[in-house]
Design an enzyme around this catalytic site. Structure first.
Site, short mmCIF file in Angstrom:
data_model
loop_
_atom_site.label_atom_id
_atom_site.label_comp_id
_atom_site.label_asym_id
_atom_site.label_seq_id
_atom_site.Cartn_x
_atom_site.Cartn_y
_atom_site.Cartn_z
CG ASP A 41 -54.79 -4.18 -13.25
OD1 ASP A 41 -54.49 -3.42 -12.31
OD2 ASP A 41 -54.83 -5.42 -13.13
CG ASP A 42 -51.55 -1.72 -11.69
OD1 ASP A 42 -52.58 -1.71 -11.01
OD2 ASP A 42 -50.59 -2.49 -11.46
CB CYS A 81 -56.16 -5.08 -8.05
SG CYS A 81 -54.87 -4.68 -9.24
NE ARG A 85 -59.09 -5.01 -10.46
CZ ARG A 85 -58.92 -5.03 -11.78
NH1 ARG A 85 -59.75 -5.69 -12.55
NH2 ARG A 85 -57.90 -4.40 -12.33
CE LYS A 138 -56.36 -7.73 -11.50
NZ LYS A 138 -55.07 -7.06 -11.31
CG HIS A 140 -57.48 -9.26 -8.24
ND1 HIS A 140 -56.45 -8.36 -8.31
CD2 HIS A 140 -57.10 -10.17 -7.30
CE1 HIS A 140 -55.50 -8.70 -7.47
NE2 HIS A 140 -55.87 -9.81 -6.84
CB SER A 163 -52.53 -9.59 -10.54
OG SER A 163 -53.36 -8.63 -9.93
CG HIS A 264 -51.06 -5.80 -12.89
ND1 HIS A 264 -50.05 -6.71 -12.71
CD2 HIS A 264 -51.56 -5.52 -11.65
CE1 HIS A 264 -49.94 -6.96 -11.41
NE2 HIS A 264 -50.83 -6.25 -10.75
CG ASP A 316 -56.94 -1.41 -11.04
OD1 ASP A 316 -56.08 -0.73 -11.65
OD2 ASP A 316 -56.66 -2.49 -10.47
CG ASN A 317 -54.39 0.28 -8.83
OD1 ASN A 317 -54.94 -0.82 -8.70
ND2 ASN A 317 -53.25 0.41 -9.47
CE LYS A 337 -50.67 -2.33 -7.76
NZ LYS A 337 -50.42 -3.38 -8.76
#
Ligand code: MG
Length: 499
Positions: A41-42, A81, A85, A138, A140, A163, A264, A316-317, A337
């Site tokens: 994540d991130d 996010c 996803r 996660k 989300h 998150s 994240h 994810d980003n 991001k």
């Protein structure tokens, strides 16, 4: 939408190979392959050893790079996010599924909607072929029980619904904060005062700042098992739960989807990884994820299924740049991001399958959108329609050219840029999280040659009118086949009477 998906499902069922054709029963060695998707994540493009980070050490991911494929031009379908996803799990662009927002970029707590029944998730699709699916991390895509992953094809879940910074202990909730922002001068001052406390809390995260719940289906049925979640243990516990799930389901083909909560912000890692990295807390967190990757790979080997399992690792980003030292880096890519510059949507990606993958570095275009179609092919479900992805199998296994030569860059439902081959045409420029450039709709689109200029510094539109025309034609074709769904994330504003 419902009709499209039902037809798609029927088409997939109709085209499914009968047992004994491509797919043998679970007890035979040539049974359907397992799919393991590890999703950070991130995590930024520049945050791993094999993508050039000087201090963060990721030997397990380096191993995947050395013995599998490392992709240099791999994209997510959205720079934040929730829509990212949704795209991975459906193989469909967020503008097609409606899983995006124009006003609200992601799902927040107390969301009335969430992942819709009308969409077919990867886990639901695989069920038709006898797969069991677990998600460890996660979600989300909606925190209401009807939106939980166990309502959308997953058989097991341990993880957080949103998150790790979306439930600030003691602060007003999302809707109340939004109402304050639209209220009187005093309301707005109160909101600003609350927001002003957050950078310090991100920089020195303490467990008591956050009230994130942990959901588990391990005891049968989903239930909240912890609040606040002990975030320092999450990477370890997701890993252990995923391994236990694989052990318990080794006789079936399985999908393991492991969307890490980290990196994240707020950053947490287990005590074993405190001070582990030269790069401080962010490095510790990444190195614990790297440990997790190794544990998963070794567990597959111990279960004697490594040679029948595709492992994918990606993010994810891009990195959350306004988190300063608590955020990652996009390396030489521009921005991070939230933006449609390369740093927002181009992510690290590894594919590993010993004996099947042609090891090497792939510098053609791929996307998380393609994981659905690729998985469908591996599971013997062909002629999937209504999706935006490509089957990457021939590139992964035979070294063929990637079937994807184009990539749209959407932000909040708007097409900001479009890539064809090595060229990227920008229609809008905009930084993210208050960073420049300010939102600018370009009167004349800007063209960048990503192979020569991955940092997107030099606009070469004037010198290449034919390339601009070619991309304009590709965009017209793209728009032609696309019915834009209304933005589902914004629906709560009307429901809650806020704007
Ligand atoms: Mg993210």
């Amino acid at each position: 939408m419902r009709t499209t998906v039902s037809l798609m499902l029927l088409a997939m069922l109709f085209n499914a190979c009968s047992p004994g054709q491509n797919a043998a029963s679970n007890s035979t060695p040539d049974r359907l392959p397992n799919i393991v998707i590890l999703f950070a994540d991130d995590l930024g493009y520049g945050d791993l050893s094999s993508y050039g980070h000087p201090y963060i050490r990721t030997p397990e991911l380096d191993f995947l790079a050395q013995h599998g494929q490392r992709w240099t031009d791999f994209y997510v379908a959205a720079p934040v996010c929730s829509p990212s996803r949704a795209a991975l799990l459906t193989g469909r662009l967020p503008v097609r599924t409606g899983l995006y927002g124009q006003n609200i970029g992601v799902f927040f707590p107390d969301e009335p909607g969430g992942f819709p029944d009308s969409e077919l998730s990867l886990a639901e699709a695989l069920k038709e072929r006898g797969y069991v699916s677990g998600i460890f991390g996660k979600w989300h895509l909606g925190d209401a029980p009807h939106a939980w992953p166990t309502q959308h094809g997953f058989d097991a879940w341990l993880g957080v619904p949103y998150s790790n910074d979306m439930d600030w202990a003691g602060d007003p909730d999302f809707d109340a904060m939004r109402a304050l922002g639209l209220g009187s001068a005093a309301d707005q001052a109160e909101r600003s005062q609350i927001l002003a406390t957050r950078p310090g809390k991100y920089a020195n995260p303490l467990p008591e700042y956050f009230n994130t719940p942990l959901i588990s289906s391990v005891a049968g049925g989903d239930s909240q098992v912890e609040q606040p979640t002990d975030q320092a243990t999450l990477t370890r516990r997701y890993t252990e739960a995923a391994i236990e799930f694989m052990e318990n389901n080794v006789d079936s083909p399985f999908l393991v989807y492991l969307p890490y909560t980290m990196p994240h912000t707020p950053l947490f890692r287990s005590t074993e990884f405190e001070g582990h990295s030269l790069f401080g807390r962010y490095g510790d967190v990444i190195e614990e994820i790297d440990w997790s990757v190794g544990e998963i790979r070794r567990a597959l080997e111990n279960l004697d299924v490594a040679d029948n399992t595709l492992i994918v690792f990606t993010s994810d980003n891009g990195p959350w740049l306004t988190m300063y030292e608590e955020g990652g880096s996009a390396g030489l890519l521009r921005m991070g991001k939230g933006s449609t510059f390369e740093g927002g949507m181009r992510v690290p990606a590894y594919f590993y399958w010993p004996g099947r993958i042609q090891p090497g570095i792939v510098s053609e275009i791929g996307s998380t959108l393609d994981l659905f179609a690729t998985t469908m092919n591996l599971a013997g479900l062909d002629n999937v329609t209504g999706i935006d992805g490509f089957d990457l199998s021939e590139t992964l296994f035979d070294g063929a050219q990637s079937p994807r030569n184009e990539m749209p860059y959407y932000r909040r439902g708007v097409l900001y840029a479009y890539r064809v081959g090595q060229w990227k045409l920008h229609y809008l420029l905009e930084g993210a999280y208050g960073q420049p450039p300010e939102r600018t709709i370009l009167a004349t689109p800007e063209l960048y040659n990503l192979r020569r200029d991955p940092s997107e510094k030099f606009n070469v539109a004037a010198q290449n009118p034919d390339v601009v025309a070619e991309i304009e034609a590709a965009v017209a074709r793209h728009r032609e086949g696309l019915e834009i769904a209304p933005p589902a994330f914004d629906a709560r504003l009307a429901i809650r009477g806020i704007q």
